[in-house]
Design a protein around this motif. Structure first.
Motif, PDB file in Angstrom:
ATOM      1  N   PHE A 172       0.840  -1.185   0.000  1.00  0.00           N
ATOM      2  CA  PHE A 172       0.000   0.000   0.000  1.00  0.00           C
ATOM      3  C   PHE A 172       0.879   1.240   0.000  1.00  0.00           C
ATOM      4  N   SER A 173       0.260   2.371  -0.327  1.00  0.00           N
ATOM      5  CA  SER A 173       0.978   3.638  -0.358  1.00  0.00           C
ATOM      6  C   SER A 173       0.859   4.334   0.987  1.00  0.00           C
ATOM      7  N   THR A 174       1.962   4.396   1.713  1.00  0.00           N
ATOM      8  CA  THR A 174       1.979   5.131   2.980  1.00  0.00           C
ATOM      9  C   THR A 174       1.681   6.601   2.740  1.00  0.00           C
ATOM     10  N   GLU A 175       2.095   7.116   1.581  1.00  0.00           N
ATOM     11  CA  GLU A 175       1.877   8.523   1.258  1.00  0.00           C
ATOM     12  C   GLU A 175       0.387   8.850   1.213  1.00  0.00           C
ATOM     13  N   TYR A 176      -0.415   7.987   0.574  1.00  0.00           N
ATOM     14  CA  TYR A 176      -1.855   8.233   0.487  1.00  0.00           C
ATOM     15  C   TYR A 176      -2.502   8.177   1.870  1.00  0.00           C
ATOM     16  N   ILE A 177      -2.083   7.215   2.664  1.00  0.00           N
ATOM     17  CA  ILE A 177      -2.660   7.083   4.008  1.00  0.00           C
ATOM     18  C   ILE A 177      -2.337   8.326   4.831  1.00  0.00           C
ATOM     19  N   LYS A 178      -1.092   8.789   4.764  1.00  0.00           N
ATOM     20  CA  LYS A 178      -0.708   9.988   5.504  1.00  0.00           C
ATOM     21  C   LYS A 178      -1.516  11.195   5.042  1.00  0.00           C
ATOM     22  N   LYS A 179      -1.692  11.315   3.734  1.00  0.00           N
ATOM     23  CA  LYS A 179      -2.450  12.449   3.198  1.00  0.00           C
ATOM     24  C   LYS A 179      -3.879  12.438   3.717  1.00  0.00           C
ATOM     25  N   ASN A 180      -4.501  11.276   3.714  1.00  0.00           N
ATOM     26  CA  ASN A 180      -5.893  11.187   4.154  1.00  0.00           C
ATOM     27  C   ASN A 180      -6.030  11.368   5.660  1.00  0.00           C
ATOM     28  N   ILE A 181      -5.029  10.946   6.428  1.00  0.00           N
ATOM     29  CA  ILE A 181      -5.059  11.231   7.862  1.00  0.00           C
ATOM     30  C   ILE A 181      -4.937  12.735   8.094  1.00  0.00           C
ATOM     31  N   GLY A 182      -4.147  13.412   7.256  1.00  0.00           N
ATOM     32  CA  GLY A 182      -4.048  14.866   7.342  1.00  0.00           C
ATOM     33  C   GLY A 182      -5.392  15.538   7.107  1.00  0.00           C
ATOM     34  N   ILE A 183      -6.153  15.031   6.128  1.00  0.00           N
ATOM     35  CA  ILE A 183      -7.496  15.566   5.871  1.00  0.00           C
ATOM     36  C   ILE A 183      -8.400  15.282   7.072  1.00  0.00           C
ATOM     37  N   PHE A 184      -8.277  14.078   7.610  1.00  0.00           N
ATOM     38  CA  PHE A 184      -9.061  13.702   8.786  1.00  0.00           C
ATOM     39  C   PHE A 184      -8.794  14.669   9.937  1.00  0.00           C
TER      40      PHE A 184
ATOM     41  N   ILE B 183     -12.731   2.989   5.405  1.00  0.00           N
ATOM     42  CA  ILE B 183     -11.429   2.345   5.550  1.00  0.00           C
ATOM     43  C   ILE B 183     -10.703   2.238   4.212  1.00  0.00           C
ATOM     44  N   TYR B 184     -11.376   1.742   3.206  1.00  0.00           N
ATOM     45  CA  TYR B 184     -10.706   1.549   1.919  1.00  0.00           C
ATOM     46  C   TYR B 184     -10.403   2.871   1.214  1.00  0.00           C
ATOM     47  N   SER B 185     -11.131   3.942   1.567  1.00  0.00           N
ATOM     48  CA  SER B 185     -10.862   5.244   0.945  1.00  0.00           C
ATOM     49  C   SER B 185      -9.504   5.798   1.377  1.00  0.00           C
ATOM     50  N   PHE B 186      -8.935   5.297   2.470  1.00  0.00           N
ATOM     51  CA  PHE B 186      -7.607   5.738   2.918  1.00  0.00           C
ATOM     52  C   PHE B 186      -6.515   5.313   1.945  1.00  0.00           C
ATOM     53  N   LEU B 187      -6.795   4.305   1.162  1.00  0.00           N
ATOM     54  CA  LEU B 187      -5.743   3.700   0.338  1.00  0.00           C
ATOM     55  C   LEU B 187      -5.558   4.384  -1.007  1.00  0.00           C
ATOM     56  N   TYR B 188      -6.406   5.379  -1.295  1.00  0.00           N
ATOM     57  CA  TYR B 188      -6.380   5.986  -2.630  1.00  0.00           C
ATOM     58  C   TYR B 188      -6.199   7.496  -2.556  1.00  0.00           C
ATOM     59  N   ASN B 189      -5.709   8.054  -3.639  1.00  0.00           N
ATOM     60  CA  ASN B 189      -5.489   9.491  -3.741  1.00  0.00           C
ATOM     61  C   ASN B 189      -6.731  10.143  -4.347  1.00  0.00           C
ATOM     62  N   ASN B 190      -7.848  10.063  -3.605  1.00  0.00           N
ATOM     63  CA  ASN B 190      -9.122  10.585  -4.095  1.00  0.00           C
ATOM     64  C   ASN B 190      -9.823  11.300  -2.935  1.00  0.00           C
ATOM     65  N   SER B 191      -9.553  12.579  -2.809  1.00  0.00           N
ATOM     66  CA  SER B 191     -10.053  13.349  -1.670  1.00  0.00           C
ATOM     67  C   SER B 191     -11.574  13.406  -1.642  1.00  0.00           C
ATOM     68  N   ASP B 192     -12.208  13.534  -2.805  1.00  0.00           N
ATOM     69  CA  ASP B 192     -13.670  13.616  -2.848  1.00  0.00           C
ATOM     70  C   ASP B 192     -14.306  12.332  -2.321  1.00  0.00           C
ATOM     71  N   LYS B 193     -13.781  11.204  -2.761  1.00  0.00           N
ATOM     72  CA  LYS B 193     -14.302   9.917  -2.303  1.00  0.00           C
ATOM     73  C   LYS B 193     -14.054   9.745  -0.809  1.00  0.00           C
ATOM     74  N   TYR B 194     -12.897  10.183  -0.365  1.00  0.00           N
ATOM     75  CA  TYR B 194     -12.559  10.067   1.057  1.00  0.00           C
ATOM     76  C   TYR B 194     -13.510  10.902   1.909  1.00  0.00           C
ATOM     77  N   LEU B 195     -13.730  12.143   1.511  1.00  0.00           N
ATOM     78  CA  LEU B 195     -14.607  13.032   2.284  1.00  0.00           C
ATOM     79  C   LEU B 195     -16.044  12.534   2.291  1.00  0.00           C
ATOM     80  N   LYS B 196     -16.507  12.007   1.174  1.00  0.00           N
ATOM     81  CA  LYS B 196     -17.862  11.470   1.113  1.00  0.00           C
ATOM     82  C   LYS B 196     -18.021  10.303   2.080  1.00  0.00           C
ATOM     83  N   SER B 197     -17.037   9.405   2.092  1.00  0.00           N
ATOM     84  CA  SER B 197     -17.119   8.239   2.972  1.00  0.00           C
ATOM     85  C   SER B 197     -17.033   8.665   4.441  1.00  0.00           C
TER      86      SER B 197
END
Length: 301
Positions: free
Chosen positions: A110-122, A252-266
């Motif tokens: 998995f991409s640690t970078e994507y997870i870190k980015k999404n935790i930052g949004i969180f 949970i699965y939205s953390f694994l991708y570089n898709n902010s819109d999908k992450y925020l919706k979930s």
């Protein structure tokens, strides 16, 4: 009295098995606006939910947008007849209900970078969007350095128990007492400690590297405990079986991708669960990811 005819939309495999029993035996356990809980003779809880909810384990979702409190009452009979389920004066047509079956993908790389980015949004969103009264106080204090002088006794106790739990997890020294300290702690139908634990388990189980930890936690959860509610105990039982509700899985699965819109919706969808349940689950999820990527200092995000 007229019959309320409702169409079944989705059901999971466990509810499907329940319906296949020759003679359905069960009682109305509890009635809420969005759900009705049925308890079978063997003690298993099954749920009928309206169309304002997400799909979930042991659940039949129906095409009804009103309150079940208006049409379902205690002591009503539950009868299955061919493709119909009758509860008092409700007739649920099951003929076109679809199977909701989540295959939870196990992640090896998995991409640690994507997870870190999404935790930052969180971290940015939890301050304004998350509900207080449960685990939010712990997360803001311990990871974002934000103090809340109006915190409650329950929030402070939760903070201490979560801190103990997470410390023991990182030390590979988790004990049953650390689990028991969380279970039943908090307010509501599913107390905050249970929601946190469910979120944490849901997150770590998608990674193969966490298999041993998941089974260790699973074996330590006292499913016979009387310290929590029947509904919450059923949620924890499903968690030990790696069965989790739709909005939690999506988050949970939205953390694994570089898709902010999908992450925020979930994230927003998850926050609609309960009073603070969605918030408490989300914090459990984030700690599960932090543990998995072995990052402890939020300043890096």
């Amino acid at each position: 009295m007229s019959t309320n005819k409702i169409k079944g939309l989705y059901l999971d495999r466990d509810f499907q098995y329940f319906l296949k029993e020759k003679n359905i035996q069960g009682d109305i356990h509890s009635i809420f606006d969005k759900v009705v809980n049925i308890q079978s003779d063997n003690g298993t809880l099954y749920t009928i939910s309206n169309n304002k909810t997400d799909n979930a384990p042991y659940t039949l979702k129906v095409d009804y947008n009103g309150s079940f409190k208006d049409i379902v009452f205690e002591d009503q009979n539950i009868i299955k007849n061919k493709d119909n389920l009758f509860i008092g004066n409700i007739e649920i047509d099951l003929s076109s209900a679809e199977l909701w079956n989540v295959e939870r993908e196990k992640i090896q790389s998995f991409s640690t970078e994507y997870i870190k980015k999404n935790i930052g949004i969180f971290n940015m969103m939890i301050q304004s969007m998350g509900s207080s009264g449960g685990c939010k106080y712990y997360y803001l204090k311990n990871f974002l350095g934000i103090e809340n002088n109006s915190d409650s006794l329950i929030e402070r106790e939760l903070s201490k128990k979560i801190d103990d739990f997470y410390m023991k997890i990182k030390q590979d020294n988790i004990q049953e007492t650390d689990i028991r300290g969380l279970i039943g702690l908090g307010m509501g139908l599913t107390p905050s400690g249970d929601d946190f634990l469910t979120g944490f388990m849901a997150a770590i189980t998608i990674f193969n590297k966490n298999n041993d930890l998941f089974h260790k936690i699973k074996d330590l959860i006292p499913l016979d405990t009387k310290s929590t509610t029947d509904v919450s105990r059923a949620m924890l039982k499903a968690a030990t079986q790696e069965k989790f509700r739709e909005y939690l899985n999506d988050f949970i699965y939205s953390f694994l991708y570089n898709n902010s819109d999908k992450y925020l919706k979930s994230f927003k969808n998850l926050l609609t669960i309960g009073s603070s349940s969605g918030t408490d689950m989300s914090i459990g999820v984030v700690l599960g990811f932090l543990f998995t990527i072995d990052e402890n200092e939020m300043e890096e995000f």
